[in-house]
Design a protein around this motif. Structure first.
Motif, PDB file in Angstrom:
ATOM      1  N   ARG A 194       0.868  -1.176   0.000  1.00 13.22           N
ATOM      2  CA  ARG A 194       0.000   0.000   0.000  1.00 13.22           C
ATOM      3  C   ARG A 194       0.907   1.229   0.000  1.00 13.22           C
ATOM      4  N   PRO A 195       0.385   2.371  -0.419  1.00 10.62           N
ATOM      5  CA  PRO A 195       1.216   3.576  -0.478  1.00 10.62           C
ATOM      6  C   PRO A 195       1.681   3.998   0.915  1.00 10.62           C
ATOM      7  N   VAL A 196       2.895   4.493   0.973  1.00 12.28           N
ATOM      8  CA  VAL A 196       3.459   4.983   2.226  1.00 12.28           C
ATOM      9  C   VAL A 196       4.030   6.372   1.956  1.00 12.28           C
ATOM     10  N   ARG A 197       3.651   7.329   2.792  1.00 11.74           N
ATOM     11  CA  ARG A 197       4.133   8.695   2.597  1.00 11.74           C
ATOM     12  C   ARG A 197       4.970   9.117   3.803  1.00 11.74           C
ATOM     13  N   PRO A 198       6.294   9.010   3.653  1.00  8.89           N
ATOM     14  CA  PRO A 198       7.155   9.290   4.806  1.00  8.89           C
ATOM     15  C   PRO A 198       7.166  10.771   5.179  1.00  8.89           C
ATOM     16  N   VAL A 199       7.118  11.015   6.476  1.00 11.83           N
ATOM     17  CA  VAL A 199       7.335  12.354   7.025  1.00 11.83           C
ATOM     18  C   VAL A 199       8.564  12.268   7.922  1.00 11.83           C
ATOM     19  N   VAL A 200       9.570  13.044   7.571  1.00 10.87           N
ATOM     20  CA  VAL A 200      10.837  12.999   8.303  1.00 10.87           C
ATOM     21  C   VAL A 200      11.125  14.379   8.876  1.00 10.87           C
ATOM     22  N   LEU A 201      11.425  14.426  10.161  1.00  6.23           N
ATOM     23  CA  LEU A 201      11.745  15.692  10.815  1.00  6.23           C
ATOM     24  C   LEU A 201      13.209  15.705  11.220  1.00  6.23           C
ATOM     25  N   VAL A 202      13.857  16.842  10.982  1.00  8.75           N
ATOM     26  CA  VAL A 202      15.274  16.973  11.318  1.00  8.75           C
ATOM     27  C   VAL A 202      15.453  18.162  12.271  1.00  8.75           C
ATOM     28  N   PRO A 203      15.418  17.900  13.566  1.00  2.00           N
ATOM     29  CA  PRO A 203      15.624  18.981  14.530  1.00  2.00           C
ATOM     30  C   PRO A 203      17.081  19.452  14.496  1.00  2.00           C
ATOM     31  N   ALA A 204      17.340  20.550  15.199  1.00  4.36           N
ATOM     32  CA  ALA A 204      18.659  21.168  15.110  1.00  4.36           C
ATOM     33  C   ALA A 204      19.732  20.410  15.881  1.00  4.36           C
ATOM     34  N   SER A 205      19.340  19.619  16.866  1.00  3.69           N
ATOM     35  CA  SER A 205      20.342  18.970  17.709  1.00  3.69           C
ATOM     36  C   SER A 205      19.789  17.684  18.301  1.00  3.69           C
ATOM     37  N   THR A 206      20.675  16.942  18.943  1.00  5.21           N
ATOM     38  CA  THR A 206      20.265  15.713  19.631  1.00  5.21           C
ATOM     39  C   THR A 206      19.255  16.036  20.732  1.00  5.21           C
ATOM     40  N   ALA A 207      19.525  17.103  21.471  1.00  2.53           N
ATOM     41  CA  ALA A 207      18.614  17.485  22.560  1.00  2.53           C
ATOM     42  C   ALA A 207      17.240  17.856  22.010  1.00  2.53           C
ATOM     43  N   ALA A 208      17.242  18.573  20.885  1.00  4.45           N
ATOM     44  CA  ALA A 208      15.963  18.957  20.281  1.00  4.45           C
ATOM     45  C   ALA A 208      15.214  17.723  19.760  1.00  4.45           C
ATOM     46  N   ALA A 209      15.950  16.751  19.267  1.00  2.00           N
ATOM     47  CA  ALA A 209      15.315  15.513  18.791  1.00  2.00           C
ATOM     48  C   ALA A 209      14.640  14.781  19.953  1.00  2.00           C
ATOM     49  N   ALA A 210      15.313  14.755  21.102  1.00  2.00           N
ATOM     50  CA  ALA A 210      14.732  14.103  22.282  1.00  2.00           C
ATOM     51  C   ALA A 210      13.468  14.836  22.725  1.00  2.00           C
ATOM     52  N   ARG A 211      13.531  16.166  22.736  1.00  2.34           N
ATOM     53  CA  ARG A 211      12.340  16.950  23.123  1.00  2.34           C
ATOM     54  C   ARG A 211      11.186  16.650  22.175  1.00  2.34           C
ATOM     55  N   LEU A 212      11.496  16.629  20.881  1.00  2.00           N
ATOM     56  CA  LEU A 212      10.456  16.394  19.868  1.00  2.00           C
ATOM     57  C   LEU A 212       9.838  15.011  20.030  1.00  2.00           C
ATOM     58  N   ALA A 213      10.672  14.026  20.368  1.00  2.00           N
ATOM     59  CA  ALA A 213      10.172  12.657  20.542  1.00  2.00           C
ATOM     60  C   ALA A 213       9.524  12.470  21.907  1.00  2.00           C
ATOM     61  N   GLY A 214       9.695  13.464  22.784  1.00  2.00           N
ATOM     62  CA  GLY A 214       9.084  13.366  24.104  1.00  2.00           C
ATOM     63  C   GLY A 214       9.773  12.352  25.003  1.00  2.00           C
ATOM     64  N   VAL A 215      11.090  12.171  24.801  1.00  2.00           N
ATOM     65  CA  VAL A 215      11.845  11.233  25.636  1.00  2.00           C
ATOM     66  C   VAL A 215      13.029  11.954  26.271  1.00  2.00           C
ATOM     67  N   ALA A 216      13.606  11.324  27.294  1.00  6.50           N
ATOM     68  CA  ALA A 216      14.693  11.971  28.037  1.00  6.50           C
ATOM     69  C   ALA A 216      15.956  12.077  27.199  1.00  6.50           C
ATOM     70  N   SER A 217      16.214  11.056  26.397  1.00  5.87           N
ATOM     71  CA  SER A 217      17.476  11.053  25.657  1.00  5.87           C
ATOM     72  C   SER A 217      17.361  10.222  24.390  1.00  5.87           C
ATOM     73  N   VAL A 218      18.016  10.692  23.343  1.00  2.93           N
ATOM     74  CA  VAL A 218      18.151   9.878  22.132  1.00  2.93           C
ATOM     75  C   VAL A 218      19.634   9.710  21.803  1.00  2.93           C
ATOM     76  N   ASP A 219      20.470   9.892  22.808  1.00  2.00           N
ATOM     77  CA  ASP A 219      21.917   9.756  22.592  1.00  2.00           C
ATOM     78  C   ASP A 219      22.255   8.410  21.974  1.00  2.00           C
TER      79      ASP A 219
END
Ligand SMILES: [Zn+2]
Length: 273
Positions: free
Chosen positions: A86-111
């Motif tokens: 079936r069709p898949v439409r990827p949405v990819v977000l690129v935050p400015a930093s590792t810390a911003a990625a963790a905030r966006l994902a709602g988790v403590a760390s993505v290190d």
């Protein structure tokens, strides 16, 4: 380098251009945030690039990265779509930093992670993603996009992580003994896994080599099912297990978890010995 090591450590020197690690079990996080929220979050600083089927949004991302990601997200989308049919439409977000990625994902760390799946989107962790080889980027994006597109609810971890790697490696062009190098070393040393990997095996505390093997074991369980019963059947099993539980779904293939485990161990030996 972080002491956190995870599944992509197996690919060091192969998928990883540097000494970083990438990919991970999906952290729990708030779901369903739309791109509009990112617009609200990043305002005029959000840069959006569209691929043929993908949408990539970045915040202070390097100029070349978003275009490259859009092409890779399109490819990942085609790969996931080919399996799910079936069709898949990827949405990819690129935050400015590792810390911003963790905030966006709602988790403590993505290190130590290169990307995480969260609420219908794949969030790239820029510092770690940048250390992947081109093949590594495609594998990681396809893996995370599989989680996004197929869902993981109600499933045992071996099934959703194994399925994501099944899709990610299906067209990656890597020999099985290379993609499953850590597990192959164990098998050649005469040690076969006893049981399908569980949550503890996928925890970061499991340690690099064990964690790498957990993904490889899960991958080969799904690869075995696809070879035994066909890819369409694997996809159907995945969907049925989400609604009715894995034992009932396996029973429709004449299998129990115990029988699958036995046959998977034979398959692992046969593929990697
Ligand atoms: Zn995963």
């Amino acid at each position: 380098m972080s002491v956190q090591v995870n599944r992509r450590a197996v690919l060091a020197g192969l998928l990883l251009a540097g000494a970083a690690t990438a990919g991970a079990p999906i952290p729990p996080g708030p779901g369903g945030r739309a791109l509009a929220d990112v617009r609200a979050l990043w305002g005029d600083e959000a840069v959006v690039v569209r691929g043929t089927s993908s949408l990539v949004a970045g915040h202070r991302a390097p100029a070349g990265l978003l275009g490259d990601l859009a092409r890779r997200a399109d490819l990942a989308g085609r790969r996931v779509s080919a399996v799910l049919r079936r069709p898949v439409r990827p949405v990819v977000l690129v935050p400015a930093s590792t810390a911003a990625a963790a905030r966006l994902a709602g988790v403590a760390s993505v290190d130590g992670l290169a990307a995480v799946a969260d609420g219908g989107r794949t969030i790239v962790v820029p510092e770690f993603f940048a250390r992947l080889t081109p093949t590594g980027r495609d594998v990681v994006l396809t893996h995370e996009l599989t989680h996004v597109a197929a869902g993981t609810g109600g499933l045992p971890v071996w099934l959703y992580e194994g399925f994501a790697d099944y899709v990610a490696y299906r067209d990656a062009g890597l020999p099985v003994g290379v993609a499953a190098a850590e597990l192959a070393a164990e098998v050649r040393a005469g040690r076969l896994p006893l049981a399908l990997p569980g949550p503890a095996d996928f925890g970061l505390r499991a340690g690099g080599t064990r964690l790498a093997r957990a993904y490889q074991e899960a991958w080969l369980a799904c690869r075995f099912l696809a070879e035994r019963s066909g890819e369409e059947t694997l996809v159907r099993l995945y969907g049925e297990a989400q609604t009715g539980g894995v034992e009932r779904a396996l029973a429709s293939l004449g299998l129990s978890t115990g029988m699958l485990t036995e046959r998977w161990r034979d398959y692992v030996r046969e593929q990697l010995a």
